[in-house]
Design a protein around this motif. Structure first.
Motif, PDB file in Angstrom:
ATOM      1  N   THR A  50     -44.469   5.700 -45.064  1.00 20.61           N
ATOM      2  CA  THR A  50     -45.457   5.786 -46.132  1.00 20.61           C
ATOM      3  C   THR A  50     -46.850   5.564 -45.559  1.00 20.61           C
ATOM      4  N   ARG A  51     -47.767   6.472 -45.888  1.00 21.93           N
ATOM      5  CA  ARG A  51     -49.142   6.386 -45.382  1.00 21.93           C
ATOM      6  C   ARG A  51     -50.057   5.787 -46.443  1.00 21.93           C
ATOM      7  N   VAL A  52     -50.848   4.816 -46.052  1.00 17.29           N
ATOM      8  CA  VAL A  52     -51.776   4.152 -46.967  1.00 17.29           C
ATOM      9  C   VAL A  52     -53.122   3.993 -46.279  1.00 17.29           C
ATOM     10  N   SER A  53     -54.172   3.850 -47.119  1.00 24.59           N
ATOM     11  CA  SER A  53     -55.518   3.751 -46.538  1.00 24.59           C
ATOM     12  C   SER A  53     -56.312   2.553 -47.034  1.00 24.59           C
ATOM     13  N   GLU A  94     -53.523   0.337 -51.956  1.00 25.27           N
ATOM     14  CA  GLU A  94     -52.381   1.209 -51.670  1.00 25.27           C
ATOM     15  C   GLU A  94     -51.256   0.439 -50.969  1.00 25.27           C
ATOM     16  N   LEU A 103     -45.185   0.779 -43.032  1.00 22.76           N
ATOM     17  CA  LEU A 103     -46.308   1.556 -43.528  1.00 22.76           C
ATOM     18  C   LEU A 103     -47.159   2.023 -42.355  1.00 22.76           C
ATOM     19  N   THR A 104     -47.778   3.175 -42.523  1.00 18.79           N
ATOM     20  CA  THR A 104     -48.785   3.636 -41.562  1.00 18.79           C
ATOM     21  C   THR A 104     -50.137   3.497 -42.238  1.00 18.79           C
ATOM     22  N   TYR A 105     -50.949   2.614 -41.683  1.00 23.43           N
ATOM     23  CA  TYR A 105     -52.249   2.327 -42.294  1.00 23.43           C
ATOM     24  C   TYR A 105     -53.315   3.160 -41.602  1.00 23.43           C
ATOM     25  N   GLU A 106     -54.057   3.961 -42.418  1.00 22.92           N
ATOM     26  CA  GLU A 106     -55.045   4.885 -41.863  1.00 22.92           C
ATOM     27  C   GLU A 106     -56.482   4.443 -42.144  1.00 22.92           C
ATOM     28  N   ASN A 153     -53.811   5.196 -37.141  1.00 22.43           N
ATOM     29  CA  ASN A 153     -52.350   5.281 -36.991  1.00 22.43           C
ATOM     30  C   ASN A 153     -51.811   3.887 -36.671  1.00 22.43           C
ATOM     31  N   GLN A 191     -49.449   0.775 -37.456  1.00 23.78           N
ATOM     32  CA  GLN A 191     -48.129   0.531 -38.028  1.00 23.78           C
ATOM     33  C   GLN A 191     -48.005  -0.906 -38.530  1.00 23.78           C
TER      34      GLN A 191
END
Length: 268
Positions: A1-4, A8, A26-29, A69, A71
């Motif tokens: 799951t990508r969140v920013s 989120e 989660l992948t935090y962008e 990117n 994690q």
């Protein structure tokens, strides 16, 4: 799951709690500046805002990667030994949760309470439940309760010693509905309905001194009961006939107070 964003992260964690995920990545962008504080706040807020009834015994989080990117991996240790029924955040929600557990005849009711609460608050909620439906108090031999806290969340634990099972209470409700529907009709006054119900109980139910027969189920199934059971069956039958009433007691007796034509009368 990508969140920013922190928001989120929180929403993703709430979704994970719905599924009781024990490991969640989660992948935090977004901006990773002060990321630890953001994750801590998001986790705490997700725990508070989730409507799922669970308790965490512990959690951990590991983070690695580069901006864009990054994690984030969470590990959650749920309390799987206890069953939590509902989440409550107010006195009304607590009372409704207690009622649900009571009607389901759960001998142990665990409620996740996401607000401040004292034992006096809990006692007030239980008494309010009994006062709104006086039949309930006569369904138990006794009860106890306590409040504990895990990771800043309150857990309300109530223990009830019921006289009857849910199946037996379902039998009472079905039988009462059948009897009252055949005994009364909509053309009758409340006075007439009350007299017919009173006479039916006196005629068909024998008195017993034995404690084990002190409920409405015993009155209907075995045809005998003590004063508690008479009052409980009367309560149920009058309610089924649309007549408001309550159960009252003194040191050694129970009876009903019935509302007829906007006036209250004792019925024994």
């Amino acid at each position: 799951t990508r969140v920013s964003t922190e928001e989120e992260i929180k929403l993703a964690l709430i979704h994970n709690f719905t599924n009781r995920g024990k490991t969640y990545s989660l992948t935090y962008e977004g901006d990773i500046g002060d990321i630890q504080a953001k994750v801590d706040r998001a986790l705490q807020d997700a725990f508070i805002e989730s409507n799922e009834p669970f308790i965490l015994l512990g959690s951990s989080c590991s983070m690695s990667g580069i901006p864009g990117n990054f994690q984030i991996t969470f590990s959650f240790n749920y309390d799987d030994e206890n069953e939590y029924m509902l989440v409550a955040r107010s006195a009304d929600e607590l009372e409704n949760a207690l009622l649900k557990g009571f009607y389901d005849r759960n001998e142990k009711i665990n409620i996740v309470y996401k607000n401040s609460i004292t034992t006096n608050d809990l006692a007030t909620a239980i008494n309010s439940m009994f006062n709104k439906d006086t039949y309930l108090k006569f369904c138990i031999y006794g009860y106890s309760y306590r409040i504990s806290s895990m990771m800043g969340i309150n857990v309300v634990e109530c223990y009830f010693d019921f006289k009857t099972t849910k199946e037996q209470e379902d039998y009472v409700d079905r039988t009462v509905d059948f009897i009252v529907s055949n005994l009364t009709n909509t053309d009758m006054s409340d006075d007439e309905k009350e007299k017919l119900i009173h006479d039916y109980i006196v005629t068909n139910i024998n008195y017993s001194e034995e404690e084990k027969y002190g409920d409405a189920y015993s009155a209907l199934y075995y045809g005998k009961t003590k004063c508690d059971g008479y009052a409980m069956l009367t309560y149920k039958m009058l309610k089924a006939a649309g007549i408001e009433n309550i159960i009252v007691t003194n040191e050694d007796h129970a009876w009903n107070v019935v509302k007829i034509n906007d006036k209250w009368y004792h019925l024994d």
